[in-house]
Every structure is written in structure tokens, then in C-alpha cells.
Write a protein that holds these residues in place. Structure first.
Motif, short mmCIF file in Angstrom:
data_model
loop_
_atom_site.label_atom_id
_atom_site.label_comp_id
_atom_site.label_asym_id
_atom_site.label_seq_id
_atom_site.Cartn_x
_atom_site.Cartn_y
_atom_site.Cartn_z
N ALA A 9 -7.24 70.65 -10.47
CA ALA A 9 -7.15 69.39 -9.73
C ALA A 9 -6.01 69.38 -8.72
N ASN A 10 -5.31 70.50 -8.48
CA ASN A 10 -4.21 70.59 -7.52
C ASN A 10 -4.78 70.73 -6.11
N VAL A 11 -4.65 69.68 -5.39
CA VAL A 11 -5.26 69.66 -4.05
C VAL A 11 -4.44 70.50 -3.05
N GLY A 12 -3.17 70.56 -3.18
CA GLY A 12 -2.32 71.22 -2.18
C GLY A 12 -2.20 72.70 -2.36
N ARG A 13 -2.92 73.32 -3.28
CA ARG A 13 -2.74 74.76 -3.47
C ARG A 13 -3.32 75.58 -2.33
N ASN A 14 -4.36 75.06 -1.65
CA ASN A 14 -4.97 75.79 -0.51
C ASN A 14 -4.74 75.06 0.81
N SER A 15 -3.64 74.33 0.88
CA SER A 15 -3.38 73.55 2.10
C SER A 15 -3.17 74.43 3.34
N SER A 16 -2.51 75.56 3.17
CA SER A 16 -2.27 76.46 4.32
C SER A 16 -3.57 77.02 4.85
N LEU A 17 -4.51 77.34 3.95
CA LEU A 17 -5.80 77.87 4.39
C LEU A 17 -6.58 76.82 5.14
N TYR A 18 -6.55 75.59 4.60
CA TYR A 18 -7.28 74.52 5.28
C TYR A 18 -6.66 74.23 6.65
N PHE A 19 -5.34 74.30 6.72
CA PHE A 19 -4.66 74.04 8.00
C PHE A 19 -5.05 75.09 9.04
#
Length: 240
Positions: A9-19
């Protein structure tokens, strides 16, 4: 009771990829928007030109009867022409040739004593460095080497004595070096004065100075008086 967080449920773990994906998508959309070209559509109207049927109209041909021109009038000869033969004889003028051919006989033969030969004196010019005896300034004596040294010394003294800066050239700030060429002929006179410099005012003054040179004893080559060309530079410089 201690709360535990589900790692899924950790939303920010792939934030760099999404960015990165979002940034690339925005760059792609921006590039497509800049490179997109639109063209204006012009409406073309095609007009049909309707031509009515043309009717050929027959134009009647009219004939005009023109009378022929009258015949030319007959020429009437009123005077009779008589031929008269020439009775006077015309004498022809014969022009004799002045050229002498091989068959012509020379009646008078000139003797060698009757032929007068005029002696033409050649004006020989010998340079200053090669002349056996240079022209003598008034007061110069000695050997040829001493005469050369005295000649150059007297020449410098003459330039300094008669030098005068032109007022017009001084007002216009005209300066430079003038080369003067002249000839000391076989009578000792200074002739054929020419100059080359930056301005006509300076050239005129340089020629005036050289024209004041005194009459000299002419130079000699093989004990014969000869002409000697000579050149001297005159430096016109304003004192600051």
C-alpha cells in the motif's frame, strides 16, 4: 496495539518512475504540439463560361471598277544630235622615273675628298662611383678620392645654406623626403633637374635649391670632359 503498514500500500515507492514517465509524456506532447502544422484550405470556385452559339454572317463582296491609267505622252525630239570627230591632238605627259637601274650610266663620280663628314660629339654620362675624376666644386683640389669627399662636403653645405621650408607646406603640415636628380654636363653646368617627393610644394623647393649650385669644373673620363648624373635626398621635417 501496534499498527503495521502493508508494503504493497506504499504509494510513494515508485514515485521517481512515475515522474520520469510523466515527464517524457509531457515532452512528447509538447514536441508534437510544436511540430504540428496546419494549412489553410482555400475554396476554389470553378466558373463555367458559357459561350453562345456564334452565327456566321455572310458579308457580300462588292466589286469596284477602276478605270486604267492613261498612256504616257509621246516624246517629240525637236533637235537633231550630230557627232563631231576630235581633230586636236592631245600630247601625253610622260613621267620619268627617278630611280637608277643597273643599265643607267653615272656621268659624275664624287671623289672621296669632296665628301664632308661632320664629327658628332657624343654626350657620355658616367656615374659618380665610376668616373675617373669627379666634377670639382670651386675650392676643391687633390686626388679623385679627395675630390669626391670635398664634393659631398660642399654639397651638404650648399643644402644647409640655401634650405628654406615652404610656408604653405608648413601650414598644411606636409613633410617627407624629396629625391632630386640632376646632371652636371661636360661644361660644368647643372641641368636636367628632376625631383620625386610626397608633395609638389616640397619638390619645387628642392629643385630651387639644386638650381643654385655654382658652375663646376666638369668631370673627366680618359682625359675627356664628360657629363655626370647625380642624385641627393633632401629631408623636409617640421620641428615639434
Amino acid at each position: 496495539m501496534e499498527l503495521k503498514k502493508n508494503p504493497k500500500a506504499n504509494v510513494g515507492r515508485n514515485s521517481s518512475l512515475y515522474f520520469a514517465v510523466g515527464l517524457n509524456v509531457m515532452l512528447l506532447l509538447t514536441y508534437l504540439g510544436l511540430e504540428h502544422k496546419t494549412y489553410e484550405k482555400e475554396e476554389i470556385k470553378i466558373d463555367l463560361l458559357m459561350l453562345d452559339d456564334q452565327f456566321d454572317e455572310d458579308i457580300p463582296i462588292t466589286k469596284i471598277n477602276i478605270p486604267p491609267p492613261p498612256p504616257p505622252p509621246k516624246q517629240v525630239v525637236t533637235e537633231a544630235i550630230t557627232l563631231v570627230e576630235d581633230t586636236d591632238e592631245v600630247e601625253e605627259t610622260v613621267v620619268k622615273s627617278t630611280e637608277i637601274g643597273q643599265d643607267d650610266v653615272i656621268e659624275e663620280v664624287a671623289e672621296v675628298e669632296d665628301v664632308v663628314v661632320d664629327e658628332v660629339e657624343e654626350d657620355v654620362e658616367v656615374p659618380f662611383a665610376l668616373i675617373e675624376k669627379v666634377p670639382q666644386f670651386p675650392g676643391c683640389k687633390g686626388t679623385n678620392a679627395q675630390l669626391k669627399a670635398c664634393f659631398e662636403e660642399k654639397m651638404q653645405a650648399h643644402l644647409q645654406k640655401n634650405f628654406r621650408y615652404p610656408e604653405a607646406a608648413a601650414d598644411l603640415n606636409i613633410q617627407g623626403k624629396v629625391y632630386v636628380f640632376f646632371l652636371i654636363d661636360k661644361t660644368g653646368k647643372v641641368t636636367k633637374i628632376k625631383s620625386r617627393g610626397p608633395d609638389k610644394l616640397l619638390e619645387t623647393e628642392a629643385e630651387r635649391i639644386i638650381s643654385l649650385l655654382p658652375k663646376m669644373i666638369p668631370g673627366q673620363q680618359r682625359d675627356m670632359p664628360v657629363s655626370m648624373p647625380y642624385s641627393v635626398p633632401i629631408n623636409f621635417k617640421l620641428m615639434q
